[in-house]
Design a protein around this motif. Structure first.
Motif, PDB file in Angstrom:
ATOM      1  N   HIS A 108       1.046  -1.275  -0.102  1.00 23.51           N
ATOM      2  CA  HIS A 108       0.029   0.202   0.101  1.00 23.51           C
ATOM      3  C   HIS A 108       0.893   1.186  -0.042  1.00 23.51           C
ATOM      4  O   HIS A 108       1.938   1.121   0.176  1.00 23.51           O
ATOM      5  N   ASP A 109       0.290   2.282  -0.522  1.00 25.17           N
ATOM      6  CA  ASP A 109       0.911   3.574  -0.776  1.00 25.17           C
ATOM      7  C   ASP A 109       1.122   4.328   0.925  1.00 25.17           C
ATOM      8  O   ASP A 109       0.116   4.031   1.726  1.00 25.17           O
ATOM      9  N   ASP A 110       1.922   5.316   1.096  1.00 22.29           N
ATOM     10  CA  ASP A 110       1.762   6.074   1.988  1.00 22.29           C
ATOM     11  C   ASP A 110       0.598   6.759   2.213  1.00 22.29           C
ATOM     12  O   ASP A 110      -0.028   7.265   1.417  1.00 22.29           O
ATOM     13  N   GLY A 111      -0.068   6.833   3.374  1.00 19.74           N
ATOM     14  CA  GLY A 111      -1.179   7.394   3.632  1.00 19.74           C
ATOM     15  C   GLY A 111      -2.462   6.485   3.483  1.00 19.74           C
ATOM     16  O   GLY A 111      -3.606   7.002   3.702  1.00 19.74           O
ATOM     17  N   ALA A 112      -2.216   5.264   2.960  1.00 17.99           N
ATOM     18  CA  ALA A 112      -3.429   3.793   2.839  1.00 17.99           C
ATOM     19  C   ALA A 112      -3.638   3.826   4.425  1.00 17.99           C
ATOM     20  O   ALA A 112      -2.796   3.732   5.345  1.00 17.99           O
ATOM     21  N   ASN A 132      -7.583  16.432   1.387  1.00 18.55           N
ATOM     22  CA  ASN A 132      -6.236  15.440   0.861  1.00 18.55           C
ATOM     23  C   ASN A 132      -6.459  14.156   1.024  1.00 18.55           C
ATOM     24  O   ASN A 132      -5.298  13.505   1.142  1.00 18.55           O
ATOM     25  N   SER A 133      -7.775  13.468   0.913  1.00 18.83           N
ATOM     26  CA  SER A 133      -7.812  12.026   0.994  1.00 18.83           C
ATOM     27  C   SER A 133      -9.240  11.562   0.351  1.00 18.83           C
ATOM     28  O   SER A 133     -10.025  12.783   0.190  1.00 18.83           O
ATOM     29  N   VAL A 134      -9.114  10.277   0.136  1.00 18.36           N
ATOM     30  CA  VAL A 134     -10.527   9.875  -0.339  1.00 18.36           C
ATOM     31  C   VAL A 134     -10.924   8.631   0.752  1.00 18.36           C
ATOM     32  O   VAL A 134      -9.863   7.995   1.115  1.00 18.36           O
ATOM     33  N   THR A 135     -11.753   8.788   1.075  1.00 22.13           N
ATOM     34  CA  THR A 135     -12.401   7.369   2.052  1.00 22.13           C
ATOM     35  C   THR A 135     -13.554   6.535   1.407  1.00 22.13           C
ATOM     36  O   THR A 135     -14.397   7.166   0.962  1.00 22.13           O
ATOM     37  N   ALA A 136     -13.530   5.308   1.624  1.00 19.62           N
ATOM     38  CA  ALA A 136     -15.024   4.571   1.327  1.00 19.62           C
ATOM     39  C   ALA A 136     -15.259   3.936   2.846  1.00 19.62           C
ATOM     40  O   ALA A 136     -14.670   3.428   3.280  1.00 19.62           O
ATOM     41  N   HIS A 137     -16.705   3.775   3.069  1.00 19.98           N
ATOM     42  CA  HIS A 137     -17.210   3.061   4.168  1.00 19.98           C
ATOM     43  C   HIS A 137     -18.259   2.066   3.659  1.00 19.98           C
ATOM     44  O   HIS A 137     -19.194   2.422   3.035  1.00 19.98           O
ATOM     45  N   MET A 138     -17.941   0.742   3.980  1.00 24.68           N
ATOM     46  CA  MET A 138     -18.790  -0.157   3.841  1.00 24.68           C
ATOM     47  C   MET A 138     -19.640  -0.652   5.018  1.00 24.68           C
ATOM     48  O   MET A 138     -18.921  -0.936   5.964  1.00 24.68           O
ATOM     49  N   VAL A 139     -21.086  -0.854   4.815  1.00 22.52           N
ATOM     50  CA  VAL A 139     -21.611  -1.506   6.071  1.00 22.52           C
ATOM     51  C   VAL A 139     -21.349  -2.973   6.217  1.00 22.52           C
ATOM     52  O   VAL A 139     -21.514  -3.700   5.229  1.00 22.52           O
ATOM     53  N   ILE A 177     -16.183   9.464   0.007  1.00 25.31           N
ATOM     54  CA  ILE A 177     -15.955  10.971   0.153  1.00 25.31           C
ATOM     55  C   ILE A 177     -14.544  11.213  -0.607  1.00 25.31           C
ATOM     56  O   ILE A 177     -13.916  10.307  -0.851  1.00 25.31           O
ATOM     57  N   SER A 178     -14.488  12.631  -1.385  1.00 24.45           N
ATOM     58  CA  SER A 178     -13.119  12.890  -1.927  1.00 24.45           C
ATOM     59  C   SER A 178     -13.259  14.558  -1.668  1.00 24.45           C
ATOM     60  O   SER A 178     -14.074  14.852  -1.252  1.00 24.45           O
ATOM     61  N   GLU A 199      -9.158   3.928   3.137  1.00 23.86           N
ATOM     62  CA  GLU A 199      -8.823   5.258   3.042  1.00 23.86           C
ATOM     63  C   GLU A 199      -7.550   5.348   2.345  1.00 23.86           C
ATOM     64  O   GLU A 199      -6.741   4.342   2.357  1.00 23.86           O
ATOM     65  N   GLN A 200      -7.239   6.526   1.446  1.00 20.34           N
ATOM     66  CA  GLN A 200      -6.276   6.758   0.753  1.00 20.34           C
ATOM     67  C   GLN A 200      -5.867   8.483   1.138  1.00 20.34           C
ATOM     68  O   GLN A 200      -6.593   9.142   0.376  1.00 20.34           O
ATOM     69  N   GLY A 201      -4.963   8.500   2.021  1.00 16.99           N
ATOM     70  CA  GLY A 201      -4.651   9.979   2.274  1.00 16.99           C
ATOM     71  C   GLY A 201      -3.357  10.306   1.599  1.00 16.99           C
ATOM     72  O   GLY A 201      -2.748   9.853   0.877  1.00 16.99           O
ATOM     73  N   ARG A 202      -3.112  11.526   2.049  1.00 18.91           N
ATOM     74  CA  ARG A 202      -1.714  12.343   1.414  1.00 18.91           C
ATOM     75  C   ARG A 202      -1.879  12.088   0.051  1.00 18.91           C
ATOM     76  O   ARG A 202      -0.812  11.769  -0.590  1.00 18.91           O
TER      77      ARG A 202
END
Ligand code: FE2
Length: 242
Positions: A108-112, A132-139, A177-178, A199-202
């Motif tokens: 994984h990349d930095d920020g994951a 500066n990130s994207v995230t996904a939430h699954m129930v 979100i993004s 999440e993928q941040g940074r």
């Protein structure tokens, strides 16, 4: 091993095509056969975003079909949910967050990041926005009310938002979100429930790290439909909304 490589190649090629190619039945069959590889593909999607191969909107459009090619139960088993549940702290407000150790075994990349959020009925992850990130939430279990807002701009001590969606979701449903779409969100547990966060941040490593920002989106909308949401500290947000 050869089969594993060819499956990975298939997913990577699908991802390389962008958002559109990811909802095929072939991908579903692949994911069901190997949930860990699907999670690895989700991490590679973040890497592609970070390297500029896809846009944030394409990441959002792709992460849903990719993760939803697994059922909530398959994903729960893959991350060892019951072991994580035993590590969750009891919290008086908000939710209990437990990192997923599986992340450390995958490229994984930095920020994951990958985490599981445990909620008691009636508790919420208070409304907040991300930078500066994207995230996904699954129930993974339970039912949630989830509200989203586009973050239009930041002003001193507050944010201008536009409401986008307010819906009830259950096992297997996914939100994201993004910076570009539905940046602010608020998950409220209608029952005891569990979310997994990928999440993928940074995304832009030149930007200084900035934590998510709690806010109050319950102010009345203005004539143009936007709302002005004051920034809150975490304790304020937990007291008011958690
Ligand atoms: Fe969030």
């Amino acid at each position: 091993m050869v089969l594993s490589f060819s499956r990975r190649t298939f997913v990577d090629r699908a991802l390389a095509l962008g958002a559109i190619a990811l909802s095929s039945r072939s991908l579903t069959a692949f994911a069901q056969s190997n949930p860990t590889s699907t999670i690895a593909s989700a991490l590679r999607l973040g890497r592609r975003l970070r390297r500029g191969d896809i846009t944030q909107i394409q990441w959002q459009d792709s992460i849903g079909p990719l993760m939803q090619s697994l059922t909530a139960d398959e994903l729960s088993d893959a991350v060892g949910l019951e072991a994580l549940r035993r590590r969750a702290r009891q919290v008086p407000r908000g939710m209990s967050m437990v990192p997923v150790p599986l992340l450390d075994t995958l490229d994984h990349d930095d920020g994951a990041a990958m985490r599981v959020f445990f909620f008691r009925a009636g508790r919420t992850d208070p409304p907040h926005c991300h930078f500066n990130s994207v995230t996904a939430h699954m129930v993974l279990s339970g039912r949630f009310r989830v509200r989203h807002w586009d973050r239009l701009r930041e002003e001193p001590g507050r944010f201008v938002l536009r409401p986008t969606r307010d819906r009830r979701i259950g096992p297997g449903d996914l939100t994201s979100i993004s910076e570009q779409r539905e940046n602010a969100h608020w998950h409220e547990a209608l029952t005891d429930g569990v979310l997994i966060d990928i999440e993928q941040g940074r995304l832009d490593p030149s930007r200084p790290p900035r934590s998510r920002q709690m806010l109050d989106p319950t102010t009345p909308p203005r004539r143009d439909g936007t709302i002005v949401a004051p920034a809150l500290t975490v304790p304020q947000a937990l007291r008011r909304f958690g």
